[in-house]
Design a protein around this motif. Structure first.
Motif, PDB file in Angstrom:
ATOM      1  N   SER A   1       0.815  -1.215   0.000  1.00  0.00           N
ATOM      2  CA  SER A   1       0.000   0.000   0.000  1.00  0.00           C
ATOM      3  C   SER A   1       0.851   1.269   0.000  1.00  0.00           C
ATOM      4  CB  SER A   1      -0.912   0.017   1.231  1.00  0.00           C
ATOM      5  OG  SER A   1      -0.150   0.184   2.416  1.00  0.00           O
ATOM      6  N   GLY A   2       2.134   1.113   0.337  1.00  0.00           N
ATOM      7  CA  GLY A   2       2.994   2.288   0.428  1.00  0.00           C
ATOM      8  C   GLY A   2       3.059   2.872   1.823  1.00  0.00           C
ATOM      9  N   GLU A   3       2.278   2.308   2.749  1.00  0.00           N
ATOM     10  CA  GLU A   3       2.320   2.794   4.131  1.00  0.00           C
ATOM     11  C   GLU A   3       3.705   2.583   4.740  1.00  0.00           C
ATOM     12  OE1 GLU A   3       0.068   1.999   8.428  1.00  0.00           O
ATOM     13  OE2 GLU A   3      -0.705   1.080   6.588  1.00  0.00           O
ATOM     14  N   LEU A   4       4.366   1.521   4.293  1.00  0.00           N
ATOM     15  CA  LEU A   4       5.743   1.245   4.706  1.00  0.00           C
ATOM     16  C   LEU A   4       6.614   1.443   3.466  1.00  0.00           C
ATOM     17  CD1 LEU A   4       7.351   0.314   7.187  1.00  0.00           C
ATOM     18  CD2 LEU A   4       7.070  -2.036   6.400  1.00  0.00           C
ATOM     19  N   PRO A   5       7.190   2.635   3.299  1.00  0.00           N
ATOM     20  CA  PRO A   5       7.912   2.960   2.060  1.00  0.00           C
ATOM     21  C   PRO A   5       9.152   2.095   1.844  1.00  0.00           C
ATOM     22  CG  PRO A   5       7.379   4.947   3.311  1.00  0.00           C
ATOM     23  CD  PRO A   5       7.122   3.779   4.218  1.00  0.00           C
TER      24      PRO A   5
ATOM     25  N   ALA B   1      17.582  -4.602   9.419  1.00  0.00           N
ATOM     26  CA  ALA B   1      16.836  -4.954   8.209  1.00  0.00           C
ATOM     27  C   ALA B   1      16.005  -3.771   7.741  1.00  0.00           C
ATOM     28  CB  ALA B   1      15.924  -6.147   8.487  1.00  0.00           C
ATOM     29  N   ARG B   2      15.817  -3.701   6.438  1.00  0.00           N
ATOM     30  CA  ARG B   2      14.987  -2.646   5.871  1.00  0.00           C
ATOM     31  C   ARG B   2      14.243  -3.186   4.654  1.00  0.00           C
ATOM     32  NH1 ARG B   2      19.456   1.366   2.921  1.00  0.00           N
ATOM     33  NH2 ARG B   2      20.093  -0.126   1.302  1.00  0.00           N
ATOM     34  N   ILE B   3      13.195  -2.487   4.262  1.00  0.00           N
ATOM     35  CA  ILE B   3      12.472  -2.847   3.046  1.00  0.00           C
ATOM     36  C   ILE B   3      13.383  -2.549   1.865  1.00  0.00           C
ATOM     37  CG2 ILE B   3      10.440  -2.426   1.638  1.00  0.00           C
ATOM     38  CD1 ILE B   3       9.917  -3.796   4.348  1.00  0.00           C
ATOM     39  N   ARG B   4      13.573  -3.543   1.022  1.00  0.00           N
ATOM     40  CA  ARG B   4      14.548  -3.415  -0.063  1.00  0.00           C
ATOM     41  C   ARG B   4      14.066  -2.461  -1.151  1.00  0.00           C
ATOM     42  NH1 ARG B   4      16.664  -5.772  -4.759  1.00  0.00           N
ATOM     43  NH2 ARG B   4      14.705  -6.827  -5.208  1.00  0.00           N
ATOM     44  N   VAL B   5      14.975  -1.635  -1.630  1.00  0.00           N
ATOM     45  CA  VAL B   5      14.687  -0.734  -2.746  1.00  0.00           C
ATOM     46  C   VAL B   5      15.172  -1.408  -4.027  1.00  0.00           C
ATOM     47  CG1 VAL B   5      15.095   1.532  -3.760  1.00  0.00           C
ATOM     48  CG2 VAL B   5      14.980   1.281  -1.268  1.00  0.00           C
ATOM     49  N   PRO B   6      14.280  -1.700  -4.962  1.00  0.00           N
ATOM     50  CA  PRO B   6      14.708  -2.372  -6.192  1.00  0.00           C
ATOM     51  C   PRO B   6      15.571  -1.461  -7.056  1.00  0.00           C
ATOM     52  CG  PRO B   6      12.408  -1.713  -6.350  1.00  0.00           C
ATOM     53  CD  PRO B   6      12.831  -1.445  -4.940  1.00  0.00           C
ATOM     54  N   THR B   7      16.389  -2.060  -7.900  1.00  0.00           N
ATOM     55  CA  THR B   7      17.195  -1.288  -8.833  1.00  0.00           C
ATOM     56  C   THR B   7      16.306  -0.780  -9.968  1.00  0.00           C
ATOM     57  OG1 THR B   7      17.707  -3.203 -10.224  1.00  0.00           O
ATOM     58  CG2 THR B   7      19.166  -2.783  -8.341  1.00  0.00           C
ATOM     59  N   VAL B   8      16.825   0.172 -10.735  1.00  0.00           N
ATOM     60  CA  VAL B   8      16.068   0.692 -11.878  1.00  0.00           C
ATOM     61  C   VAL B   8      15.755  -0.439 -12.855  1.00  0.00           C
ATOM     62  CG1 VAL B   8      16.163   2.223 -13.888  1.00  0.00           C
ATOM     63  CG2 VAL B   8      16.961   3.036 -11.657  1.00  0.00           C
ATOM     64  N   ARG B   9      16.717  -1.335 -13.075  1.00  0.00           N
ATOM     65  CA  ARG B   9      16.491  -2.469 -13.983  1.00  0.00           C
ATOM     66  C   ARG B   9      15.371  -3.364 -13.452  1.00  0.00           C
ATOM     67  NH1 ARG B   9      19.148  -5.652 -17.856  1.00  0.00           N
ATOM     68  NH2 ARG B   9      17.614  -7.203 -18.526  1.00  0.00           N
TER      69      ARG B   9
ATOM     70  N   GLY C   1      12.840   1.170   1.540  1.00  0.00           N
ATOM     71  CA  GLY C   1      13.973   1.725   2.268  1.00  0.00           C
ATOM     72  C   GLY C   1      13.723   1.912   3.752  1.00  0.00           C
ATOM     73  N   SER C   2      12.485   1.681   4.204  1.00  0.00           N
ATOM     74  CA  SER C   2      12.166   1.855   5.628  1.00  0.00           C
ATOM     75  C   SER C   2      12.889   0.806   6.470  1.00  0.00           C
ATOM     76  CB  SER C   2      10.656   1.714   5.859  1.00  0.00           C
ATOM     77  OG  SER C   2       9.939   2.712   5.186  1.00  0.00           O
ATOM     78  N   TRP C   3      13.423   1.246   7.609  1.00  0.00           N
ATOM     79  CA  TRP C   3      14.076   0.319   8.523  1.00  0.00           C
ATOM     80  C   TRP C   3      13.027  -0.419   9.341  1.00  0.00           C
ATOM     81  CZ3 TRP C   3      19.005  -0.907   7.986  1.00  0.00           C
ATOM     82  CH2 TRP C   3      19.836  -0.009   7.304  1.00  0.00           C
ATOM     83  N   LEU C   4      13.254  -1.697   9.566  1.00  0.00           N
ATOM     84  CA  LEU C   4      12.333  -2.537  10.326  1.00  0.00           C
ATOM     85  C   LEU C   4      12.848  -2.654  11.757  1.00  0.00           C
ATOM     86  CD1 LEU C   4      11.769  -5.285   7.604  1.00  0.00           C
ATOM     87  CD2 LEU C   4      10.221  -3.418   8.224  1.00  0.00           C
ATOM     88  N   ARG C   5      12.295  -1.842  12.642  1.00  0.00           N
ATOM     89  CA  ARG C   5      12.717  -1.825  14.037  1.00  0.00           C
ATOM     90  C   ARG C   5      11.928  -2.878  14.812  1.00  0.00           C
ATOM     91  NH1 ARG C   5      17.341   0.542  12.934  1.00  0.00           N
ATOM     92  NH2 ARG C   5      17.111   2.642  12.040  1.00  0.00           N
TER      93      ARG C   5
END
Length: 239
Positions: free
Chosen positions: A33-37, A79-87, A39-43
């Motif tokens: 949903s985007g609520e957890l963007p 740990a954080r939510i992974r940011v995908p590469t442009v590819r 790159g967000s860190w998982l505390r």
């Protein structure tokens, strides 16, 4: 409670697994949903408090997200939510375009009149949300929430009309790695892009309403790939 102990007929480790699954599912929904963007860190402490559990199932939930590529472990940081590469973004959107294009082509053949009416209403809500954001009549966060709800509703109706569980499951997985709010993040910077988005929804709805499967598929593919372009440019600028 000790691991393996039995309480009210349920092993403690089984309870942990159940809690871990619940936490992982909840975090996945927030990512989609985007609520957890991205790159967000998982505390762990904050997540444990939110879900009312100890840290043990939280750790297991994060491990599950990491195993599926939703999260990543950063040495000495967590740990954080992974940011995908442009590819990865481009590849993912290509797959999404084909799958949603397929859904639209099926919907054009089988959508009921009630679903067509629902699609019109979702289109109207989407257009109104965009108009209010462009006019500056509400804040960006309120606008994002309205845009997201209306956008999700529009696409979900098409998917419901397609009546294909396999297709729905595949798109649900894609939305975990390509949350729909990625598009909002870029479109909200340019009113012209937002208005183009509205026109694309109209073209999709019109094709489905007149039963033109080919046009519906092409309209959705063009819509999704235009989003891929602006998202790729935006992420490229940030890298």
């Amino acid at each position: 409670v000790a691991e393996g102990a039995v309480v009210d007929g349920v092993r403690a480790d089984e309870e942990t697994v159940g809690a871990a699954d619940r936490i992982a599912a909840g975090l996945r929904r927030k990512v989609a949903s985007g609520e957890l963007p991205l790159g967000s860190w998982l505390r762990q402490s904050a997540i444990a408090e939110e879900f009312g559990t100890s840290r043990t199932p939280v750790r297991e939930a994060i491990q599950a997200l990491t195993a599926t590529g939703v999260a990543e472990l950063i040495p000495n940081r967590g740990a954080r939510i992974r940011v995908p590469t442009v590819r990865e973004i481009q590849d993912g959107y290509r797959v999404r375009a084909e799958l949603e294009g397929l859904a639209a082509s099926i919907a054009a053949r089988y959508a009921t009149q009630h679903q067509i009416e629902q699609l019109r209403e979702a289109e109207r809500l989407f257009e109104t949300a965009v108009a209010d954001v462009v006019a500056g009549e509400e804040g960006l966060e309120e606008g994002r929430q309205r845009w997201t709800r209306a956008n999700d509703r529009f696409h979900d109706i098409i998917l419901d009309a397609a009546r294909n569980r396999t297709l729905s499951a595949a798109l649900e997985w894609l939305h975990l790695t390509l949350p729909r709010n990625l598009t909002w993040n870029e479109l909200s910077r340019d009113p012209r892009l937002m208005q183009t988005n509205v026109a694309q929804h109209s073209a999709i709805r019109e094709a489905i309403e007149r039963g033109d499967a080919g046009a519906a598929r092409e309209a959705v593919i063009a819509h999704v790939m235009s989003s891929a372009e602006v998202v790729s440019i935006g992420l490229g600028d940030q890298s």
